[in-house]
Design a protein around this motif. Structure first.
Motif, PDB file in Angstrom:
ATOM      1  N   ARG A  92      11.009  -3.033   5.113  1.00  0.00           N
ATOM      2  CA  ARG A  92      12.035  -2.180   5.715  1.00  0.00           C
ATOM      3  C   ARG A  92      11.754  -0.713   5.438  1.00  0.00           C
ATOM      4  NH1 ARG A  92      16.703  -4.872   7.252  1.00  0.00           N
ATOM      5  NH2 ARG A  92      16.658  -7.114   6.846  1.00  0.00           N
ATOM      6  N   TRP A  93      11.382  -0.398   4.200  1.00  0.00           N
ATOM      7  CA  TRP A  93      11.092   0.997   3.880  1.00  0.00           C
ATOM      8  C   TRP A  93       9.857   1.490   4.634  1.00  0.00           C
ATOM      9  CZ3 TRP A  93      11.889   1.059  -2.175  1.00  0.00           C
ATOM     10  CH2 TRP A  93      13.232   0.777  -2.440  1.00  0.00           C
ATOM     11  N   ARG A  94       8.859   0.634   4.759  1.00  0.00           N
ATOM     12  CA  ARG A  94       7.659   1.024   5.503  1.00  0.00           C
ATOM     13  C   ARG A  94       7.992   1.325   6.959  1.00  0.00           C
ATOM     14  NH1 ARG A  94       4.471  -3.990   6.506  1.00  0.00           N
ATOM     15  NH2 ARG A  94       6.247  -4.162   7.935  1.00  0.00           N
ATOM     16  N   PRO A  99       2.341   8.402   8.588  1.00  0.00           N
ATOM     17  CA  PRO A  99       1.206   7.523   8.906  1.00  0.00           C
ATOM     18  C   PRO A  99       1.314   6.185   8.187  1.00  0.00           C
ATOM     19  CG  PRO A  99       0.443   9.752   8.437  1.00  0.00           C
ATOM     20  CD  PRO A  99       1.893   9.720   8.094  1.00  0.00           C
ATOM     21  N   ALA A 100       0.759   5.148   8.822  1.00  0.00           N
ATOM     22  CA  ALA A 100       0.904   3.792   8.297  1.00  0.00           C
ATOM     23  C   ALA A 100       0.327   3.668   6.890  1.00  0.00           C
ATOM     24  CB  ALA A 100       0.236   2.794   9.239  1.00  0.00           C
ATOM     25  N   GLY A 101      -0.878   4.213   6.658  1.00  0.00           N
ATOM     26  CA  GLY A 101      -1.497   4.102   5.345  1.00  0.00           C
ATOM     27  C   GLY A 101      -0.684   4.782   4.258  1.00  0.00           C
ATOM     28  N   VAL A 102      -0.144   5.964   4.580  1.00  0.00           N
ATOM     29  CA  VAL A 102       0.671   6.687   3.601  1.00  0.00           C
ATOM     30  C   VAL A 102       1.956   5.921   3.310  1.00  0.00           C
ATOM     31  CG1 VAL A 102       1.897   8.836   3.137  1.00  0.00           C
ATOM     32  CG2 VAL A 102      -0.318   8.886   4.295  1.00  0.00           C
ATOM     33  N   ALA A 103       2.551   5.384   4.381  1.00  0.00           N
ATOM     34  CA  ALA A 103       3.785   4.618   4.188  1.00  0.00           C
ATOM     35  C   ALA A 103       3.557   3.408   3.292  1.00  0.00           C
ATOM     36  CB  ALA A 103       4.340   4.182   5.547  1.00  0.00           C
ATOM     37  N   GLU A 104       2.467   2.686   3.519  1.00  0.00           N
ATOM     38  CA  GLU A 104       2.167   1.528   2.679  1.00  0.00           C
ATOM     39  C   GLU A 104       1.958   1.955   1.228  1.00  0.00           C
ATOM     40  OE1 GLU A 104       2.015  -1.636   3.245  1.00  0.00           O
ATOM     41  OE2 GLU A 104       1.944  -1.897   5.409  1.00  0.00           O
ATOM     42  N   ALA A 105       1.202   3.045   1.028  1.00  0.00           N
ATOM     43  CA  ALA A 105       0.913   3.499  -0.330  1.00  0.00           C
ATOM     44  C   ALA A 105       2.177   3.913  -1.070  1.00  0.00           C
ATOM     45  CB  ALA A 105      -0.075   4.667  -0.294  1.00  0.00           C
ATOM     46  N   VAL A 106       3.170   4.412  -0.355  1.00  0.00           N
ATOM     47  CA  VAL A 106       4.401   4.866  -0.997  1.00  0.00           C
ATOM     48  C   VAL A 106       5.336   3.700  -1.294  1.00  0.00           C
ATOM     49  CG1 VAL A 106       6.498   6.235  -0.667  1.00  0.00           C
ATOM     50  CG2 VAL A 106       4.275   7.189  -0.049  1.00  0.00           C
ATOM     51  N   VAL A 107       5.525   2.816  -0.304  1.00  0.00           N
ATOM     52  CA  VAL A 107       6.576   1.808  -0.459  1.00  0.00           C
ATOM     53  C   VAL A 107       6.172   0.681  -1.405  1.00  0.00           C
ATOM     54  CG1 VAL A 107       7.455   2.300   1.846  1.00  0.00           C
ATOM     55  CG2 VAL A 107       5.844   0.424   1.543  1.00  0.00           C
ATOM     56  N   ILE A 108       4.894   0.383  -1.544  1.00  0.00           N
ATOM     57  CA  ILE A 108       4.499  -0.732  -2.411  1.00  0.00           C
ATOM     58  C   ILE A 108       4.866  -0.460  -3.867  1.00  0.00           C
ATOM     59  CG2 ILE A 108       2.500  -1.939  -3.357  1.00  0.00           C
ATOM     60  CD1 ILE A 108       1.303  -1.972  -0.576  1.00  0.00           C
ATOM     61  N   SER A 151       8.933  -0.009  -4.121  1.00  0.00           N
ATOM     62  CA  SER A 151       9.750  -1.221  -4.062  1.00  0.00           C
ATOM     63  C   SER A 151       9.589  -2.059  -5.325  1.00  0.00           C
ATOM     64  CB  SER A 151       9.366  -2.049  -2.828  1.00  0.00           C
ATOM     65  OG  SER A 151       7.989  -2.395  -2.858  1.00  0.00           O
ATOM     66  N   ALA A 152       8.367  -2.170  -5.831  1.00  0.00           N
ATOM     67  CA  ALA A 152       8.161  -2.922  -7.069  1.00  0.00           C
ATOM     68  C   ALA A 152       8.859  -2.254  -8.248  1.00  0.00           C
ATOM     69  CB  ALA A 152       6.668  -3.068  -7.352  1.00  0.00           C
ATOM     70  N   GLN A 153       8.818  -0.919  -8.287  1.00  0.00           N
ATOM     71  CA  GLN A 153       9.446  -0.199  -9.390  1.00  0.00           C
ATOM     72  C   GLN A 153      10.959  -0.341  -9.351  1.00  0.00           C
ATOM     73  OE1 GLN A 153       7.426   1.260 -11.640  1.00  0.00           O
ATOM     74  NE2 GLN A 153       9.208   1.545 -12.926  1.00  0.00           N
ATOM     75  N   VAL A 154      11.553  -0.251  -8.170  1.00  0.00           N
ATOM     76  CA  VAL A 154      13.003  -0.395  -8.050  1.00  0.00           C
ATOM     77  C   VAL A 154      13.433  -1.798  -8.462  1.00  0.00           C
ATOM     78  CG1 VAL A 154      14.898  -0.506  -6.384  1.00  0.00           C
ATOM     79  CG2 VAL A 154      13.303   1.397  -6.322  1.00  0.00           C
ATOM     80  N   ALA A 155      12.680  -2.806  -8.046  1.00  0.00           N
ATOM     81  CA  ALA A 155      13.044  -4.183  -8.387  1.00  0.00           C
ATOM     82  C   ALA A 155      12.910  -4.457  -9.880  1.00  0.00           C
ATOM     83  CB  ALA A 155      12.175  -5.156  -7.587  1.00  0.00           C
ATOM     84  N   CYS A 156      11.928  -3.869 -10.525  1.00  0.00           N
ATOM     85  CA  CYS A 156      11.671  -4.142 -11.944  1.00  0.00           C
ATOM     86  C   CYS A 156      12.452  -3.221 -12.882  1.00  0.00           C
ATOM     87  CB  CYS A 156      10.181  -4.014 -12.256  1.00  0.00           C
ATOM     88  SG  CYS A 156       9.138  -5.219 -11.414  1.00  0.00           S
ATOM     89  N   ALA A 157      13.042  -2.161 -12.350  1.00  0.00           N
ATOM     90  CA  ALA A 157      13.689  -1.156 -13.207  1.00  0.00           C
ATOM     91  C   ALA A 157      14.746  -1.738 -14.139  1.00  0.00           C
ATOM     92  CB  ALA A 157      14.283  -0.043 -12.343  1.00  0.00           C
ATOM     93  N   PRO A 158      15.627  -2.662 -13.696  1.00  0.00           N
ATOM     94  CA  PRO A 158      16.627  -3.184 -14.648  1.00  0.00           C
ATOM     95  C   PRO A 158      16.020  -3.863 -15.855  1.00  0.00           C
ATOM     96  CG  PRO A 158      17.280  -3.670 -12.383  1.00  0.00           C
ATOM     97  CD  PRO A 158      15.883  -3.141 -12.324  1.00  0.00           C
ATOM     98  N   LEU A 203       7.451   6.256 -10.865  1.00  0.00           N
ATOM     99  CA  LEU A 203       7.071   6.204  -9.457  1.00  0.00           C
ATOM    100  C   LEU A 203       5.894   7.121  -9.147  1.00  0.00           C
ATOM    101  CD1 LEU A 203       7.472   5.182  -6.635  1.00  0.00           C
ATOM    102  CD2 LEU A 203       9.299   6.854  -6.302  1.00  0.00           C
ATOM    103  N   PRO A 204       5.938   8.420  -9.512  1.00  0.00           N
ATOM    104  CA  PRO A 204       4.745   9.245  -9.231  1.00  0.00           C
ATOM    105  C   PRO A 204       3.503   8.780  -9.976  1.00  0.00           C
ATOM    106  CG  PRO A 204       6.362  10.463 -10.536  1.00  0.00           C
ATOM    107  CD  PRO A 204       7.036   9.227 -10.053  1.00  0.00           C
ATOM    108  N   ALA A 205       3.675   8.268 -11.205  1.00  0.00           N
ATOM    109  CA  ALA A 205       2.509   7.778 -11.944  1.00  0.00           C
ATOM    110  C   ALA A 205       1.889   6.579 -11.238  1.00  0.00           C
ATOM    111  CB  ALA A 205       2.911   7.416 -13.373  1.00  0.00           C
ATOM    112  N   ASN A 206       2.716   5.657 -10.769  1.00  0.00           N
ATOM    113  CA  ASN A 206       2.179   4.497 -10.065  1.00  0.00           C
ATOM    114  C   ASN A 206       1.573   4.880  -8.728  1.00  0.00           C
ATOM    115  OD1 ASN A 206       2.782   1.630 -11.345  1.00  0.00           O
ATOM    116  ND2 ASN A 206       4.469   2.967 -11.929  1.00  0.00           N
ATOM    117  N   LEU A 207       2.126   5.895  -8.069  1.00  0.00           N
ATOM    118  CA  LEU A 207       1.534   6.368  -6.819  1.00  0.00           C
ATOM    119  C   LEU A 207       0.148   6.951  -7.067  1.00  0.00           C
ATOM    120  CD1 LEU A 207       4.569   8.071  -5.025  1.00  0.00           C
ATOM    121  CD2 LEU A 207       3.372   6.003  -4.318  1.00  0.00           C
ATOM    122  N   LEU A 208       0.017   7.717  -8.152  1.00  0.00           N
ATOM    123  CA  LEU A 208      -1.292   8.278  -8.488  1.00  0.00           C
ATOM    124  C   LEU A 208      -2.272   7.195  -8.913  1.00  0.00           C
ATOM    125  CD1 LEU A 208      -0.187  11.457 -10.479  1.00  0.00           C
ATOM    126  CD2 LEU A 208      -1.208  11.395  -8.206  1.00  0.00           C
ATOM    127  N   ALA A 209      -1.743   6.099  -9.466  1.00  0.00           N
ATOM    128  CA  ALA A 209      -2.625   5.033  -9.949  1.00  0.00           C
ATOM    129  C   ALA A 209      -3.108   4.122  -8.839  1.00  0.00           C
ATOM    130  CB  ALA A 209      -1.905   4.203 -11.009  1.00  0.00           C
TER     131      ALA A 209
END
Length: 833
Positions: free
Chosen positions: A417-419, A428-437, A440-447, A461-467
């Motif tokens: 949905r976010w993508r 762009p599709a590639g940027v969207a995929e790189a951001v939402v993956i 979404s994992a970080q939001v789900a695991c945050a609790p 989030l920015p650290a995982n995006l850079l990684a």
């Protein structure tokens, strides 16, 4: 976009949570809960089958039987009989009129009643599976042996790789080995060999335990002890000596061991940090990984990278899938190739419970690919969770299991949905995929992360995006190095060298992400903190479906970023201005910081834990340590030395001339020699002028032998002068050294404005010495809840009666003494990391 298929989500969640609750209760309680759920499920099922009604209480058409949907088709052929169960289930679920015999679809309550039944069935499954294991764990003669802490001889099968959980240079390491117990024979008296089936945790110090492979059968002797709550282990076996091997392990485990050893060997030429990280990325082998790197990954929310998880499986399967699509393979052929790759990865990473869990999460995507039905992924995930928890209820209490499931669920529920939303806005599709993956994992695991760490990371989030760009190359190159290592060692080293570059990038991202000021927001730890954040996250995700809520959230986020965050960074109050000395809250140990200039400080002792002292120095902004003083070699003063020297320029190390205990001295010498830092043994009279600080050693006045603790009583005692302010740092000097100082040097030599109380405020203090010091401020570095009874109430009371302001790190956190126009003042900072 079609709504997600959540029909089995209730079943999986109920199975998981009921098993988790049963782990912390008794078998009787969990069995009663399961029985009540079974009765409730039966009642609801009968009610649902007998009262199917249409929307708005629609009238019946004709007089079909309420059980018409259970009848087979009218044409009784063998084909129709085979197709009837699936057709009846599908139509009965969807509520079609020609099946149920009612006009239109059933009303909302009827349709979702089946979800309620699924939840109740999940409670039955989780409670029954866990209670059965609890009964097997707590019953029988093995439980009696555990209660009596008997000495036994046992036959075991190793379940997972031995893990090093303790030990330092010069001290034998401690290994923790998860194992299945097959037989046990008491050695304390006459007794017969008992055949059992139970899990135990083996604690051993003999190095022969380290190379054991999963599946290896061994015989050992040791003492049984009770296990902690929250798992299915029958007890803890404290092993004595080396294990006796019984046969060999399977060919798969031997092959995996050879490949893993080849990967480690290929990484030897690499620098320590990327060389230790690369095996962790590939197969979760962190035996060579620097603990400080692990702490950086934890702080920045990148812990999943150093453990076998669903992301490893996704990368491997993704690479095979891309190759299959390039070859224009059909879906079923691509799924078969991915299945083979998945099996090979499980062999490489060893089929331990954690790897099997990750493989099950990765297999969810394979099912969707093979069936050509992406919506089947969520039911497959729910089925995998249910089956895994029923087979091994202990997974319900495993934080890694929770993170794997939540991350996979976030990728399936939130990422698409976010993508699509980003792509509709021109991203762009590639940027969207790189951001939402990662998002979404970080939001789900945050609790779960917040409940475990007591904080919400703002840099995750920015650290995982850079990684993201480095994870796949490092993983695939590491796998390549492992695969070719048995036949082409040079090629394996080349592949590991290539993989070391993205691994080094990940180390840098984690290191600098962990040093971001205000990078973590304190949050209540534990179950309630996790539940609170989960509720807030779900509420926000539901509310954010409205455009007004999204705009308000964007405005609030912008206001925080532009307003509150800079204020927090610029006026955080730490480190305080005109600081004279600071004492770090590092647990049961000492770490004292004496600022010299901006970013520079003298450090006296390093505490017991590298991450703790490293965090304190980061909070104080210390980047250069012109002098590191080690008052004595006990681990609560030198165990954290790697946290001081890592990433900082250290000019010299000054130690006591007393070499005991040897393991502590070896740890200091090893850390210093690895970085070519000169080491000097100081004697009374040694002095050094650094900036405005004059540091002088006044004790021990003579070698102390035959005392209650010679190591403590040979601690360096330092005086530090700064613009008329005198500081006395006493290490762990006890009564004998304090008396010797008074006798040989007089009370005037120990007079000070600020006293670092010796030995964590223990009762081994000379009253005349404390009276001679007569401090205005007394600082007590001590760990909360320590088993030594530190600090002693009588010592604190004597200092207070003498007019000293007494502060202790277990209560006040980091403590700093500052100079003001009116004299000395104190500033404290609660430690939440």
């Amino acid at each position: 976009m079609r709504p997600p298929d959540l029909r089995l989500a209730g079943l999986a969640a109920a199975t998981w949570l009921s098993a988790l609750g049963a782990l912390y209760t008794s078998a009787r309680t969990s069995a009663m809960v399961g029985a009540c759920a079974a009765i409730a499920a039966t009642i609801v099922s009968v009610a649902m089958l007998r009262r199917p009604v249409g929307p708005g209480w629609a009238r019946r058409i004709g007089t079909p039987s309420r059980w018409a949907w259970l009848r087979p088709p009218g044409t009784l052929t063998w084909r129709s009989w085979l197709r009837w169960p699936a057709m009846a289930w599908r139509r009965g679920w969807s509520g079609e009129r020609d099946v149920l015999g009612w006009q239109g679809r059933e009303r909302w309550g009827y349709r979702h009643g089946w979800t309620v039944i699924g939840v109740l069935i999940g409670v039955v499954c989780g409670s029954a599976a866990t209670s059965a294991r609890l009964i097997a764990r707590d019953a029988g003669p093995l439980a009696a042996l555990v209660r009596d802490q008997a000495t036994v001889e046992a036959d075991l099968i190793v379940r997972d790789d031995p893990r090093r959980v303790g030990g330092d240079s010069g001290r034998p390491p401690l290994y923790a080995v998860s194992a299945d117990m097959l037989t046990v024979r008491p050695l304390d008296g006459p007794g017969q060999t008992l055949r059992v089936s139970a899990r135990v945790l083996v604690l051993a110090t003999d190095p022969a335990w380290r190379p054991l492979l999963p599946g290896q059968r061994v015989t050992t002797k040791g003492r049984l002890m009770p296990a902690r709550g929250g798992d299915l282990r029958a007890g803890v076996l404290s092993a004595r000596g080396a294990p006796t091997l019984q046969g060999t392990t399977s060919w798969a485990q031997r092959a995996a061991g050879r490949l893993r050893a080849g990967l480690q060997q290929a990484c030897v030429p690499l620098p320590d940090e990327p060389g230790g990280l690369l095996p962790g990325l590939v197969v979760g082998d962190i035996s060579r990984l620097d603990p400080a790197v692990v702490d950086d990954f934890r702080t920045t929310g990148m812990t999943h990278l150093v453990a076998v998880s669903g992301s490893n499986v996704a990368i491997v399967i993704g690479a095979v899938l891309l190759a299959a699509r390039w070859a224009r393979a059909r879906p079923w052929l691509a799924a078969g190739a991915c299945g083979l790759a998945l099996a090979g990865f499980v062999i490489l990473a060893r089929p331990s419970p954690s790897v099997v869990r990750a493989a099950a999460m990765g297999a969810v995507g394979l099912l969707a690919l093979a069936t050509g039905r992406p919506r089947a992924a969520l039911p497959a995930l729910a089925t995998a969770v249910t089956v895994l928890v029923v087979v091994d209820p202990e997974l319900a209490g495993d934080a890694g299991f929770a993170l794997s499931v939540l991350a996979t669920g976030g990728l399936l529920l939130l990422a698409p949905r976010w993508r699509d939303g980003l792509r509709r806005r021109g991203v762009p599709a590639g940027v969207a995929e790189a951001v939402v993956i990662p998002a979404s994992a970080q939001v789900a695991c945050a609790p779960v992360v917040a409940g475990l760490s007591g904080g919400v990371s703002l840099v995750a989030l920015p650290a995982n995006l850079l990684a993201v760009p480095a994870i796949a190359p490092a993983t695939l190159l590491g796998i390549a190095a492992a695969v070719v290592s048995p036949v082409w060692p040079a090629g394996a080293e080349f592949a590991a060298w290539l993989g070391g570059w993205p691994a080094w990038w990940l180390v840098l991202v984690a290191r600098y992400g962990a040093r971001v000021p205000a990078g973590s927001v304190p949050w209540p730890a534990g179950v309630w903190g996790a539940l609170l954040l989960a509720a807030l996250t779900v509420a926000f995700l539901l509310a954010a479906r409205r455009r007004l809520v999204r705009r308000l959230a964007a405005v609030v986020a912008a206001a925080v970023a532009v307003g509150a965050l800079p204020v927090r960074l610029a006026a955080s109050g730490w480190p305080p201005a005109r600081m004279v000395v600071a004492v770090c809250a590092v647990g049961q140990g000492d770490a004292v910081v004496l600022p010299v200039a901006s970013g520079q400080a003298i450090v006296v002792d390093a505490g017991p834990d590298p991450p703790a002292v490293d965090h304190c120095l980061r909070r104080l902004g210390v980047r250069t340590v012109p002098l590191l003083v080690v008052t004595h070699f006990h681990l609560d003063h030198v165990g954290g030395i790697e946290g001081v020297v890592r990433g900082r320029a250290v000019g010299a190390v000054v130690t006591t001339a007393w070499h005991e205990p040897e393991f502590g001295r070896a740890l200091v010498m090893r850390s210093a020699s690895a970085r070519r830092i000169p080491v000097v043994a100081a004697h009374p009279g040694w002095a050094r002028m650094i900036g405005q600080l004059e540091v002088r050693a006044i004790g021990p006045p003579l070698p102390m032998r035959g005392t209650r603790s010679d190591a403590n009583n040979n601690s360096l005692v330092l005086t530090v002068r700064r613009e008329g302010i005198r500081i006395l740092l006493t290490g762990d000097a006890e009564v004998e050294e304090q008396q010797a100082l008074l006798e040989r040097m007089g009370s005037a030599s120990v007079r000070a404005d600020i006293l670092k109380v010796a030995h964590h405020g223990s009762s081994f203090q000379e009253p005349a010495f404390l009276d001679a010091v007569d401090p205005a401020v007394a600082l007590v570095p001590v760990g909360g809840g320590n088993r030594y009874g530190h600090p002693a109430g009588a010592v604190l009371a004597r200092l207070s009666r003498g007019g000293a302001r007494v502060l202790r790190t277990d209560v006040d956190g980091d403590v700093a003494v500052v100079e003001t126009d009116r004299g000395l003042a104190v500033v404290t900072r609660k430690v939440t990391e």
